[in-house]
Motif scaffolding. Structure first.
Motif, mmCIF file in Angstrom:
data_model
loop_
_atom_site.group_PDB
_atom_site.id
_atom_site.type_symbol
_atom_site.label_atom_id
_atom_site.label_comp_id
_atom_site.label_asym_id
_atom_site.label_seq_id
_atom_site.Cartn_x
_atom_site.Cartn_y
_atom_site.Cartn_z
ATOM 1 N N SER A 165 0.814 -1.225 0.000
ATOM 2 C CA SER A 165 0.000 0.000 0.000
ATOM 3 C C SER A 165 0.844 1.270 0.000
ATOM 4 C CB SER A 165 -0.929 0.011 1.224
ATOM 5 O OG SER A 165 -1.925 -0.976 1.114
ATOM 6 N N TYR A 166 2.029 1.195 0.570
ATOM 7 C CA TYR A 166 2.925 2.353 0.618
ATOM 8 C C TYR A 166 4.243 2.047 -0.075
ATOM 9 C CZ TYR A 166 -0.015 4.482 4.256
ATOM 10 O OH TYR A 166 -1.060 5.041 4.951
ATOM 11 N N GLU A 167 4.758 3.031 -0.781
ATOM 12 C CA GLU A 167 6.130 2.919 -1.257
ATOM 13 C C GLU A 167 7.079 3.108 -0.072
ATOM 14 O OE1 GLU A 167 6.871 5.340 -4.740
ATOM 15 O OE2 GLU A 167 4.757 5.122 -5.360
ATOM 16 N N ALA A 170 7.380 6.621 1.513
ATOM 17 C CA ALA A 170 6.116 7.364 1.511
ATOM 18 C C ALA A 170 5.995 8.338 2.683
ATOM 19 C CB ALA A 170 4.939 6.389 1.532
ATOM 20 N N PHE A 171 6.788 8.149 3.732
ATOM 21 C CA PHE A 171 6.649 8.964 4.935
ATOM 22 C C PHE A 171 7.893 9.829 5.172
ATOM 23 C CE2 PHE A 171 3.610 5.570 5.614
ATOM 24 C CZ PHE A 171 2.510 6.244 6.124
ATOM 25 N N LEU A 181 3.094 12.538 5.311
ATOM 26 C CA LEU A 181 2.909 11.541 4.256
ATOM 27 C C LEU A 181 2.999 12.193 2.887
ATOM 28 C CD1 LEU A 181 1.857 8.804 3.000
ATOM 29 C CD2 LEU A 181 -0.458 9.722 3.362
ATOM 30 N N LYS A 183 1.403 11.852 -0.243
ATOM 31 C CA LYS A 183 0.166 11.190 -0.634
ATOM 32 C C LYS A 183 0.274 10.449 -1.961
ATOM 33 C CE LYS A 183 -2.775 14.426 1.904
ATOM 34 N NZ LYS A 183 -3.888 15.397 1.807
ATOM 35 N N LYS A 185 2.453 8.525 -2.800
ATOM 36 C CA LYS A 185 3.094 7.225 -2.577
ATOM 37 C C LYS A 185 2.257 6.298 -1.689
ATOM 38 C CE LYS A 185 7.661 9.097 -3.501
ATOM 39 N NZ LYS A 185 9.039 9.322 -3.045
ATOM 40 N N GLN A 186 1.008 6.665 -1.509
ATOM 41 C CA GLN A 186 0.034 5.784 -0.877
ATOM 42 C C GLN A 186 -0.895 5.258 -1.967
ATOM 43 O OE1 GLN A 186 -3.678 7.157 0.989
ATOM 44 N NE2 GLN A 186 -2.805 6.469 2.948
ATOM 45 N N THR A 205 3.090 0.492 6.753
ATOM 46 C CA THR A 205 4.123 0.498 5.725
ATOM 47 C C THR A 205 4.712 -0.892 5.533
ATOM 48 O OG1 THR A 205 5.844 0.980 7.354
ATOM 49 C CG2 THR A 205 4.791 2.854 6.294
#
Length: 313
Positions: A165-167, A170-171, A181, A183, A185-186, A205
């Motif tokens: 769900s996340y690269e 992403a954070f 975040l 966004k 990369k979500q 993550t």
């Protein structure tokens, strides 16, 4: 050319035993299956011995005649989360059925174990052969065999999609700019299939290893195809060397047919060692174990996967 191959070892931690007699061993605590200190101690021993993993079996149905370990044992994910905090290198593999859970829950649970253990989680994917399990989950009848495996394939695909769900970056968690975040990369999953509809994204993550390792142990034709499709490792139940070689060749062939690299699937055959100071002593212990077997209890054990499970373990 000589090809170097790595031997992989796993230890099954089954408390008082998934047979009908091991619990009577005077050296085994009678409450081992619910004693987290017993699991931690043995997991640490396996880690010190350079084992790759410890493995927790599970099933969703019991009767009074079920083997002692299954009658009273800890839930695998809770157990392994505790073990994770007392170990640092060994893999932590737990069994969880695709027949009576939901992909989002499973993705979150195993993803959490992977974070808690810093990348050591593994999921033993099972479809559950116990017909009595249906009534523990609001169903009158168990899923048909073919449906269980088709459902399992889609289930694992959904879980793997949720784990992505996340690269990895992403954070940014940039306190100066106030951006927690990125966004872009979500990613939602928006899966709609034959068995599941799951929007996503997962609120977690990717872990240090990316995704938990997938294990499987099916031996029917459908089970072997599922193995070849999804598994990073398989538990083989071959009873002798020749049948083990046939299983290995068949699994690798199926993987190649499905477009996978057969070398990416590790095969772990089951071993039941009897340990003693000499061969003679080990043979004596093995004979004693066989002589104490109760044919009635063995028949109950054999009947676990058949209909009318209310009278079988």
């Amino acid at each position: 050319m000589t090809v170097q191959r790595q031997l992989h070892l796993g230890a099954i931690l089954e408390g008082v035993g998934t047979d009908q007699h091991s619990w009577r061993d005077p050296d085994l605590p009678g409450d081992a299956s619910v004693d987290i200190d017993w699991y931690i101690r043995n997991a640490k021993l396996a880690e010190e011995a350079k084992f790759d993993l410890v493995f927790i079996v599970d099933s969703p149905f019991i009767t009074p005649d079920t083997a002692p370990h299954f009658l009273n044992r800890l839930e695998p994910l809770t157990l392994l989360s505790a073990v994770a905090t007392h170990t640092s290198r060994i893999g932590l593999v737990g069994t969880l059925t695709t027949s009576y859970w939901e992909p989002y829950n499973v993705a979150r649970q195993f993803g959490s174990l992977d974070h808690i253990s810093r990348g050591r989680a593994g999921w033993n994917v099972v479809t559950t052969g116990l017909e009595g399990a249906a009534q523990n989950y609001g169903r009158e009848e168990h899923f048909l065999h073919a449906d269980r495996y088709a459902r399992a394939q889609e289930f694992v695909d959904v879980v793997r999609g949720l784990w992505d769900s996340y690269e990895d970056d992403a954070f940014p968690r940039d306190k100066a700019s106030g951006v927690f975040l990125d966004k872009a990369k979500q990613h939602r999953l928006d899966h709609k299939g034959d068995y599941f509809s799951v929007a996503g994204p997962l609120a977690l993550t990717r872990s240090r290893q990316g995704q938990p390792v997938i294990f499987q142990a099916g031996d029917s034709s459908e089970g072997r195809t599922l193995d070849a499709s999804i598994a990073d490792g398989t538990f083989a139940a071959a009873q002798d060397f020749d049948s083990g070689r046939r299983y290995y060749a068949d699994l690798k062939s199926r993987a190649a047919t499905l477009g996978r690299n057969p070398d990416h699937i590790k095969v772990l055959p089951g071993l039941f060692p009897v340990l003693a100071d000499t061969d003679e002593e080990a043979q004596r212990l093995a004979r004693e174990q066989q002589e104490t077997l109760d044919i009635g209890k063995l028949l109950v054990q054999l009947g676990r996967a058949f209909p009318n499970g209310d009278s079988m373990a």
